[in-house]
Write an enzyme that holds these catalytic residues in place. Structure first.
Site, short mmCIF file in Angstrom:
data_model
loop_
_atom_site.label_atom_id
_atom_site.label_comp_id
_atom_site.label_asym_id
_atom_site.label_seq_id
_atom_site.Cartn_x
_atom_site.Cartn_y
_atom_site.Cartn_z
CG ASP A 270 45.55 38.42 41.76
OD1 ASP A 270 45.53 39.14 42.78
OD2 ASP A 270 45.26 37.21 41.78
C1 BGC Z 1 44.52 37.24 45.32
C2 BGC Z 1 43.27 38.02 44.94
C3 BGC Z 1 43.03 39.12 45.94
C4 BGC Z 1 44.27 39.98 46.04
C5 BGC Z 1 44.13 41.12 47.04
C6 BGC Z 1 45.70 38.14 45.55
O1 BGC Z 1 46.79 37.43 46.02
O2 BGC Z 1 44.82 36.30 44.32
O3 BGC Z 1 42.17 37.16 44.88
O4 BGC Z 1 41.90 39.86 45.59
O5 BGC Z 1 45.37 39.18 46.45
O6 BGC Z 1 44.09 40.67 48.32
#
Ligand code: BGC
Length: 757
Positions: A270
């Protein structure tokens, strides 16, 4: 250096890089992957494992503006950049670009919770295919979806991005979504792996969970999705499990995921930023997102100093190259930037039609006839209707159909005085950001009901309209959990006043009241559900939402959605409420503080219906519940057939009412008493009938196998299905069982796992 010398120097570098031992430099796709890897420098390998995000490039360098991340390109080896973009309710990219008059809007599909409420994997797959097509046609390679964490607690701020409190339903719906998206030749990233069940301090918090609950609840959905849909990528979550960051956990990302489950794709982190990169690489994260240049340096240094093995790096590089070769970018797909948004609008409306849930419908209040007279449309939510939640799961859509527009489009007349009243109020407020619980709640689109709706005014509307519709709305989003207080889990005083006053006035003149819930997660309903005549749970139904709710109100569509989670009587009835940051007031992070630094999943297996049903606790609406405008009969004599390790149950369902409709059939198993304590009933299969005409029947079948029946015995690190007599309950909800049959498992079934988390 003069120009001539520089040219010589430049040419010598180019030629040494493009020729290896007299051969041409290997090219990805043309030469074997191993050859490409041996031609890569350590720097190139390290770069390939680190996303081309934060610090590396500015947003304007993105191939697709507004995408969440990219991988780097290495042109000399024929390796292109790939583009990764959010998220669960549709593709999230910037709708407009600098010095470009064209627009790049994407379809805002219903939130994940609504999609799972369809209990229809075909519908979800169709939505996935439409989303995937937008990913493809807008030049992206991977959709950072679906989100599939378990609804452990009703207040998790991202529950709207997730499917259910039940892992089987979660896994099957996620698999359908992945299959749909990937049918377009683009990838998915199932997320957040794993046990990311709260937003408060999601980057530091440790989810402390028993091995059994972890395997049976929090990993189960992922296991199903991996085995049944082969996602190209998986996103490792921000949080820790039992003290270890999931992103740094070899046993989770390699032993369990790849060795026990056979996963072949890549794992990306993530959007974490800097952590222990070498541990992440070793654990099996193939791609660090969004990518910082320091991470590249760290990998190089770690390899040079012997702290990270080059074979770990090469292993991940190989997986990255295999992934890249599948992408449309690698295949040089000529994207149009013109997906068929009209066709997709039709698909989103159809899917919302099927996931909206009818919670209450006394005296057949619904459907309404258009010719019966004006609708009095109350509630800020009717005019400020929400298509989805906030954060990375939000989609930049071209429009949202609100309740007013939806009902108008369906041919209803709306009481004009109310419309102008609400329009003026919303315009005067002008902002959607309000103080909630004493704090600026930027993540919550919240506008209180207008106090000036005085009883006298409501009385007059009861005279000049035929029926009242009131919409209550709630929003939530990434990074924040919800509150158990008024304005969030509870109705506010003003909302309750409006509900009571409208109902009193309309009932006084023999007219009905319908409540529409435009929400992303569970709210309290037990204390007020007896007041209105009908309740429609619309969730956040995507950009065509108002049209979909109108389809249900008018009866163009017979509701067939069912709850994928329990609606408790009180928040405190939920076992996990004892260990969830529901009182969080903005204090600082503290490793040792309960629900902040760590969260103990003391409830173990007892989440949702597993708890309420086993211990016979009352609920406001049970798991699997949802009404229809027709009735269904489940014929006696359901049959079960064994074939190898699989069992197939067949049951005849007949539409016994007056209008066409679809029925969700749910199959629960009660296991014989064995060594491990088990929930009274667990969902093991489900299906949905086709649209059955009045009097029409269908024999539906539902299949499960011995592994599906197993519980996880931590003491021997194995899945075990006891022998003995099993009960199959087939029903319309966990509390509405229509048929039961029994079968025997003759021999104990055991499956030993390698991984220990
Ligand atoms: C979120 C993810 C997301 C990623 C990219 C993160 O902060 O937890 O779900 O895909 O950002 O935007």
């Amino acid at each position: 250096m003069n120009k001539f010398l520089f040219l010589l120097f430049f040419l010598s570098i180019v030629s040494s890089q493009s020729l290896i031992a007299g051969n041409k430099v290997p090219q990805l796709g043309k030469d074997p992957i191993n050859k490409v890897i041996s031609a890569m420098t350590l720097e190139e390998k390290a770069q390939l494992l680190v996303g081309r995000g934060q610090n590396n490039i500015s947003n304007k360098d993105y191939i697709v503006s507004g995408a969440a991340g990219m991988t780097i390109s290495i042109p000399r080896l024929g390796i292109p950049s790939t583009v990764e973009s959010d998220g669960p309710a549709g593709l999230r990219i910037d709708p407009r670009r600098k010095e470009d008059s064209k627009t790049y809007y994407c379809t805002g599909f219903p939130i994940a919770t609504l999609l799972s409420s369809t209990w229809n994997t075909d519908v979800v797959e169709e939505v996935g295919a439409a989303m995937g097509n937008e990913v493809l046609e807008y030049g992206c390679d991977v959709l950072l979806a679906p989100g599939m964490n378990i609804h452990r607690n009703p207040l998790c701020g991202r529950n709207f991005e997730y499917y259910s409190e039940d892992p089987l339903l979660t896994g099957k719906i996620a698999a359908a979504m992945v299959n749909g998206v990937q049918s377009q030749g683009v990838g998915t990233s199932i997320k957040h792996f794993a046990a990311n069940n709260q937003e408060t301090f999601r980057m530091q918090n440790s989810s402390n969970i028993s091995q059994r609950a972890l395997r049976e609840l929090y990993l189960k959905g992922f296991e199903i999705a991996v085995k049944e849909s082969h996602p190209w990528t998986i996103m490792s979550s921000y949080n820790k499990i039992n003290g270890a960051y999931t992103q740094e956990d070899y046993s989770l990302l390699t032993s369990l995921l790849r060795e026990d489950w056979g996963y072949k794709g890549i794992v990306m982190t993530d959007w974490t930023g800097l952590r222990n990169t070498k541990a992440q690489v070793h654990a099996g994260n193939d791609l660090m997102m969004p990518g910082k240049s320091d991470q590249v340096k760290e990998i190089i240094l770690a390899v040079k100093s012997g702290k990270l093995s080059i074979s770990d790096v090469d292993r991940n590089v190989k997986r990255m190259l295999e992934f890249i070769m599948k992408t449309p970018r690698f295949k040089k797909y000529n994207y149009t930037n013109k997906p068929d948004l009209k066709a997709h609008a039709f698909i989103t409306r159809k899917s919302a039609d099927e996931g909206i849930i009818l919670l209450k419908n006394d005296d057949n209040t619904l459907p309404l006839k258009t010719e019966s007279g004006d609708i009095a449309l109350f509630g800020v939510g009717s005019y400020n209707f929400l298509a989805g939640g906030t954060g990375s799961g939000d989609v930049n859509k071209a429009y949202v159909i609100n309740m007013y527009q939806g009902l108008k489009n369906a041919g209803f007349e709306l009481q004009p005085k109310l419309n102008s009243f609400y329009e003026k109020y919303i315009e005067a407020e002008n902002v959607q950001i309000k103080e909630l619980n004493g704090k600026k709640a930027w993540w919550q689109v919240f506008m209180p009901e207008e106090a000036k709706i005085i009883p006298e005014y409501i009385k007059n509307r009861a005279k000049d309209s035929e029926v009242a519709v009131i919409t209550f709305f709630r929003s939530s989003g990434e990074g924040h959990d919800r509150h158990k207080t008024e304005g969030d889990f509870l109705l506010t005083k003003k909302e309750r006043d409006i509900l009571e006053n409208v109902t009193k006035s309309f009932h006084a003149v023999n007219k009905k009241v319908i409540v529409v819930l435009n929400i992303g997660g569970v709210i309290e309903t037990a204390s007020w559900k007896n007041i209105p005549d009908a309740i429609i749970l619309a969730w956040q139904p995507g950009q065509e939402g108002g049209n979909s709710v109108a389809d249900i109100i008018k009866g163009n569509v017979n509701p067939s959605g069912k709850l994928t989670m329990t609606f408790p009587v009180r928040y405190s009835d939920v076992p996990s409420s004892k260990n969830f940051p529901s009182d969080y007031q903005g204090e600082k992070f503290n490793t040792d503080k309960k629900d902040i630094g760590y969260t103990d999943y003391d409830e173990g297996l007892w989440i949702g219906y597993r708890y309420f049903n086993t211990f016979d606790k009352s609920v406001s609406y049970p798991f699997g519940y949802g009404l229809s405008y027709t009735t269904f009969d489940y014929a006696a004599g359901a049959k079960i057939k064994k074939s190898g390790k699989s069992y197939t149950v067949a049951v005849k369902i007949t539409n016994t009412g007056k209008v066409a409709g679809k029925e969700v059939a749910e199959l629960y198993i009660s296991a014989p008493k064995g060594k491990l304590e088990k929930p009274a009933m667990e969902l093991k299969a489900f299906t949905k009938t086709k649209l059955l005409q009045p009097g029409e029947s269908e024999i539906v079948t539902m299949t499960f196998n011995l592994h599906d029946l197993a519980s996880f015995d931590e003491s021997i690190n194995s899945w075990i299905t006891d022998n003995g007599k099993y009960k199959v309950s087939i029903g319309s909800s966990v509390q509405d069982v229509r048929q039961t049959i029994f079968f025997d498992v003759k021999n104990v079934y055991k499956e030993k796992m390698k991984a220990k988390i």
